[in-house]
Design an enzyme around this catalytic site. Structure first.
Site, short mmCIF file in Angstrom:
data_model
loop_
_atom_site.label_atom_id
_atom_site.label_comp_id
_atom_site.label_asym_id
_atom_site.label_seq_id
_atom_site.Cartn_x
_atom_site.Cartn_y
_atom_site.Cartn_z
CB SER A 1 -17.87 -23.22 -11.40
OG SER A 1 -18.20 -24.59 -11.43
CB SER B 1 -15.48 -17.21 4.20
OG SER B 1 -16.37 -17.94 4.99
#
Length: 354
Positions: A283, A180
């Site tokens: 990503s 997180s």
């Protein structure tokens, strides 16, 4: 205190990681009068603030140990992240030869037992969220953090350099990761410090996706932007603006926790974070960097530390990163299968948006 030590190699790690490329050695040093120790270290001064960290030395150390820096998110304590399975159980990695150094959030006031409390809420002084200096606010107050990594990023590097005055550490294998807000902080540390870190593992971390000019989207605008163009490289308030055109060699494992990987801020805000678009954006960027090996992993555990085969996943992830020391060529990387319960692939996430 300042010590320069030549690079050594940790025995006991798989042979695939036994060789490292030549390079400059790290300068090991502590603040004047500070002596690192196993367990809780307090009153470590960085940027004029007293900070704290926990050291779990590698068991049976015979050479230079790779370093793992695990970070909590908003509502869990550092002690839980180290010793409780549900929160990470990261201290156990010392049994496999890793030096574990866990930083304590500034908002926790050097208390490794503090969970949410003062750390749960919006950030101050231009920061977006309180637990870590993980990303700048969208308005003018955050502009000063466009080019400044912040105190937390400097703290992480400083504590490793200090711990290295007492224990032999492998300066080609410094890795960090977190869940997180800790995952968001991992992204920031890597984006600002790719010259220092050999890699990292952002677990359900934010990207704080931004427009091309660096201005902030609203929450729903950001989700929609990524959904409409899931292969695009997005600017993000998690890193410098503009994002670096090139990073130094490293390995990054990005984890998305699946359909339930969301965060609800409670009334009146409600849903305030969706980690599908944020991990997708991260990503996209990392996998586009020619010097970076990026591994995209998906689980079904939601917004928490990976819950299926936790110890096995942690060890797989750390050994995967340690198999690619600083300076390694991306073409030399070999991805092994993760433990049952996870799907991992080289490159960006390719199936999160249909």
């Amino acid at each position: 205190m300042r010590i320069t030590r030549p690079l050594l190699v940790l025995a006991g790690i798989v042979s695939a990681i036994a060789s490292t490329s030549a390079g400059a050695t790290t300068q090991w040093e502590c603040p004047e009068g500070f002596e690192p120790k196993a367990g809780l270290n307090k009153d470590f001064v960085v940027d004029g603030k007293k900070r704290a960290f926990v050291v779990v030395p590698p068991e049976g150390q015979t050479g230079a140990a790779p370093v793992w820096v695990p970070m909590v998110g908003t509502v869990e304590a550092t002690n839980w992240n180290l010793n409780v399975m549900r929160s990470g159980n990261n201290a156990k990695l010392a049994q496999s030869g890793f030096m574990v150094i866990a930083p304590i959030r500034d908002c926790a006031n050097q208390d490794p037992a503090l969970a949410a409390g003062a750390c749960n809420g919006p950030g101050r002084n231009g920061w977006n969220w309180n637990p870590w200096n993980d990303g700048r606010q969208g308005g003018p107050a955050g502009d000063k953090w466009k080019t400044d990594a912040g105190s937390d990023a400097r703290f992480f590097q400083a504590m490793i350099r200090c711990v290295g005055t007492k224990w032999k550490l492998d300066d080609k294998r410094f890795y960090l990761g977190g869940i997180s807000a800790g995952g968001t902080m991992t992204n920031r540390a890597l984006l600002f410090g790719s010259d220092f870190w050999a890699g990292g593992m952002p677990l359900s971390g934010e990207w704080y996706t931004s427009r091309d000019d660096g201005t902030a989207y609203t929450f729903n605008e950001g989700r929609q932007a990524v959904a409409a163009n899931p292969t695009k490289i997005f600017q993000g308030r998690v890193g410098p603006y503009p994002l670096p055109a090139k990073l130094d060699p490293m390995v990054v494992i990005t984890m998305w926790g699946g359909e339930k990987d969301l965060w609800d801020c409670g009334p009146p805000i409600g849903l305030c974070a969706d980690y599908r678009p944020s991990t997708q954006a991260g990503s996209n960027y990392f996998s586009a960097q020619p010097n970076v090996v990026h591994v995209a992993c998906t689980g079904g555990h939601g917004h928490m530390w990976p819950q299926v085969n936790t110890d096995a996943f942690n060890l797989w992830a750390l050994r995967t990163m340690a198999s690619h020391p600083k300076g390694s060529k991306p073409s030399s990387f070999k991805l092994t299968a993760p433990p049952e319960g996870y799907k991992c692939q080289l490159g960006r996430f390719k199936e999160n948006y249909k």
